[in-house]
Write a protein that holds these residues in place. Structure first.
Motif: not given
Length: 211
Positions: A61-63, A100-107
């Motif tokens: 949802t954040n993404a 792409l950098a931040y959300q790839s950690i969790s998604c």
């Protein structure tokens, strides 16, 4: 698609993107239009509350929320394309590369890529490269509430992802330039963000042929 007269500054928290954006804009206030992500629109203000830890949502949802704010940022009534059409050079503090950098950690890496796949590329992408410890020391020296991502272990992971993201786009741009010399490509400039404010400004001005 590359959006001419669109410049993006990217880097982890504390890398100096905000300071340098203001410095560049001040060199010609009539020409440069300053902006940032999350935006100052209602969509962005909602995201800033989330970044302060006031509430949480599922990471996917954040993404989507960041992508929605970005869509309005680009295509909205007073958005980036409109500003460019009115003769401005737009400088943005962050764009989809940060997602792409931040959300790839969790998604994972594929989901943020999919959500952001249709957004245009900037003409210039400046990547402010700095080690996480130095950047976080800068953050800690500020007055104000820290955001949910401003933790050393997390910033180290995000810095690694940023390196991967920027390297992947360098490869894509190189491949495009080799296959068709007439194709407009995004220019990627890596900045040593550990340097002084004045030194970084000089590097940016040189890259933009402002010296």
């Amino acid at each position: 698609m590359v959006l001419k007269n669109f410049i993006v500054f990217e880097g982890i928290d504390g890398s100096g993107t905000t300071t340098q954006l203001k410095r560049l804009a001040e060199t010609n206030p009539e020409l440069y239009y300053q902006t940032a992500e999350p935006t100052s629109l209602p969509t962005g203000l909602f995201l800033r509350k989330m970044l302060k830890g006031e509430f949480s949502v599922d990471e996917k949802t954040n993404a989507f929320l960041f992508a929605a704010d970005r869509c309005e940022h680009i295509y909205g009534k007073e958005g980036i394309i409109n500003q460019i059409n009115n003769g401005k050079i737009v400088i943005s503090d962050r764009y989809f590369f940060s997602s792409l950098a931040y959300q790839s950690i969790s998604c994972g890496e594929e989901f943020p890529l999919m959500v952001n796949s249709l957004f245009p590329l900037p003409e210039y992408l400046f990547y402010f490269k700095i080690d996480a410890e130095t950047a976080l020391n800068r953050v800690n020296s500020r007055n104000g509430q820290k955001e949910i991502y401003e933790k050393l272990d997390l910033q180290k992971k995000i810095a690694e992802q940023y390196d991967k993201v920027i390297s992947s786009y360098e490869k894509k741009m190189n491949e495009l330039s080799l296959s068709d010399a007439q194709t407009q490509i995004m220019k990627i400039i890596k900045i040593d963000a550990s340097k002084s404010i004045d030194e970084v400004s000089q590097l940016i001005n040189k890259a933009l042929n402002l010296q």
